[in-house]
Every structure is written in C-alpha cells, then in structure tokens.
Design an enzyme around this catalytic site. Structure first.
Site, PDB file in Angstrom:
ATOM      1  N   PRO A   2       0.878  -1.592   0.059  1.00  0.00           N
ATOM      2  CA  PRO A   2      -0.108  -0.034   0.139  1.00  0.00           C
ATOM      3  C   PRO A   2       0.599   1.656   0.134  1.00  0.00           C
ATOM      4  CG  PRO A   2       0.049  -1.083   1.853  1.00  0.00           C
ATOM      5  CD  PRO A   2       0.407  -2.025   1.843  1.00  0.00           C
ATOM      6  N   GLU A   3       0.332   2.211  -1.047  1.00  0.00           N
ATOM      7  CA  GLU A   3       1.418   3.378  -1.013  1.00  0.00           C
ATOM      8  C   GLU A   3      -0.067   4.212   0.313  1.00  0.00           C
ATOM      9  OE1 GLU A   3       2.912   4.935  -4.630  1.00  0.00           O
ATOM     10  OE2 GLU A   3       2.714   2.877  -5.221  1.00  0.00           O
TER      11      GLU A   3
END
Length: 292
Positions: A2-3
């Site tokens: 995840p960013e």
DNA sequence: ATAGAGACCTGTGTGC
DNA sequence: TGCACACAGGTCTCTA
C-alpha cells in the site's frame, strides 16, 4: 503494497470499527514481522481504549487512551480485515477445512466481540509502539518529508529538495524524506500526468536561482491530484490489496502508465507506447513519446 | 554525502 | 504436471 491512498482507505474503513473501543487482547501469532514486536507490545496495548486512528505517510496510527501510539506499517503485502465474530471473511471455507487463513499474524480482540486481523504474507510490515508526546521525534517519523495531501507540498519546497540532485526524478520522488507516502505506482502516474521522464535528473526542474521551473510547479499539482483521485477511488487493488471491508479499491482502472507496458499511450494524439525500465531495482512505466 | 544493488519473504504467473 | 525464473504496492543496509 500500500502507498498513501491505500493506507488512508484502510484507516477510514477501520476507524468506525475501532475508535472508542477497548482492546481486550492483543494476540501475536509470531514474535516478529519485519522486526520483532517491541518488548511488552501485547501487555501495553491490552486493556486500552483506542481514541482515534490516524495516518502519517504510509503509517497507520492508533492513539490509545494512555497516550501511547501504535505505529503500523503494511509493507508490501499487509492488510487488515475485521470480523464481528462470524466466520472469517475472505476465506469462507477455512472453517470447513478446520484451518486458519495463512499469514494472520496479529489479532486485536475488541470489546463488543469484534476482531481486527492483520494479515501479511511477505512480512515486510511491522508494528511498534511510541508515545504521543514524543511521536514527532520518533526515528521512523522524524525523517519523513511533507505529506502530498497538505499545504506544505509546494513548488518552492520541491525546488529546494531537488536543487543539485543528480538522481533521476523517479528516485527523488520515491525518497520518503522529501515527500512522504508516494510509492512506485503514484510516482509513475504523477510523472505521466506531468509529461516528465522518470529518467530526467531532478535538478533539471530547478532554475539557477533556486526557483522552481514551471514544469516543477505543474508536477507538484499532478502529485496532489493523483493522490487525491486515488483516495477518492478507495486506493488501487492489485493482487492482494483490499480495503478493511473486503471491498476492492478501483483506482487501478485509472492507471495511465503503471503496469501498461506495451500498451498505447492514453494521451490524445501521442501515439507512443508505454515502456518499462528498471531504476534502482524497481519498474518504472512511462511513455518515451510524450514524457521528457 | 549519496546513488545503486542487495536483502528481507511469500505468492503468483509465465514459459519450457 | 513440474520446475525455474521473473516479478510484486516498501525500505533498510551495505557498498562504491
């Protein structure tokens, strides 16, 4: 995995489930993730009420009533899911087989019967504990640059950060001490929107005077926009990322460059083809036809 | 000081 | 079907 937009989405999904609830038990199913859990992690989190969930960069934060803060990072493959006591979502057949889903490493048992389960096949994620009072000086936090969603990100800031930098734009934007929260996907997408090559040297966007060029000012706007668009879409679901609810994000349908090697460039009139190159051992996707 | 490669770990998809 | 290999959303550590 995840960013920033994915972590923000996870935070929003978990908040109504966790905020105001007490952690009755913190179950660790192994002694470590990427790092060992800190000494007494379970004991120090159990019996505490969760005041609020937060996020800084790609870190998910849980403020507890005693002033401590759980810092959680999802690495590449971490995800959370919740249960209300019913059979575990996401692996409906686990009960029939009498097996647990693989890679469930941490379970927060909350008052009211709900659980929050952290799953992470690759174990690049981790959890640690600090205090709200010293949060900003924590070694993981103090080194972070500005949030791409806030007012601190502007063209002057980036000009100061990029001045004299010989590194390619791609790596300069992935540097968490400059902008905190960008990752491989959103750097590729922001550069495509700005028509800038990931190979260009960062310093070429700064004038001799130290002022930002117009292209750097435009890039700043595209970074903010692509992050905002992705948050609106609930993040991007590739492979294993899901929201806490189990729903998929859908920003991946909006990718113009990421993962599109060999496909025609989506920019009207460009006619180029998206290429994949490797920079610092990571894939960069861009259109050599219109990104310079 | 700073840029790049390697490392960490597991799963999945591809090609032979 | 099996096997080998490439690749994956991150980031820390080591080497030049």
């Amino acid at each position: 995995m995840p960013e920033l937009p994915e972590v923000e989405t996870v935070k929003r999904g978990l908040a109504p489930f966790m905020e105001g609830r007490k952690i009755l038990r913190t179950e660790l199913r192994r002694p470590d993730l990427r790092f060992p859990f800190p000494e007494g992690f379970s004991a120090k989190t159990q019996g505490r009420k969760i005041i609020a969930l937060g996020r800084r960069s790609k870190y998910l934060l849980a403020d507890l009533e005693d002033g401590s803060v759980i810092i959680m990072h999802l690495g590449m493959s971490g995800s959370f899911r919740t249960t209300g006591g019913e059979p575990v979502a996401g692996d409906a057949f686990a009960h029939e087989r009498g097996k647990r889903p693989a890679h469930d490493h941490v379970v927060f048992h909350l008052d009211g019967g709900g659980t929050v389960i952290y799953n992470d096949p690759r174990r690049f994620g981790f959890m640690t504990l600090t205090d709200r009072g010293s949060f900003e000086s924590h070694p993981l936090i103090s080194v972070l640059g500005v949030e791409p969603t806030g007012n601190a990100l502007d063209a002057d800031y980036l000009a100061a950060a990029f001045a004299g930098k010989k590194s390619p734009l791609k790596s300069a934007l992935l540097d968490q001490s400059v902008i905190a929260g960008l990752g491989n996907i959103y750097v590729c997408e922001a550069l495509w929107r700005a028509r800038l090559s990931p190979r260009r040297k960062a310093a070429t966007l700064v004038r001799k005077s130290g002022a930002p060029t117009e292209r750097l000012a435009a890039l700043t706007g595209h970074i903010r926009d692509v992050i905002a668009d992705a948050i609106d879409a609930g993040g991007s679901s590739l492979r294993d990322y899901v929201q806490a609810s189990g729903e998929l994000g859908y920003f991946q349908h909006s990718f113009a460059a990421y993962g599109r090697e060999g496909e025609p460039c989506a920019r009207t009139g460009c006619g180029g083809t998206i290429a994949r190159i490797v920079q610092s051992n990571r894939s960069s996707f861009y259109c050599p036809g219109c990104q310079h």
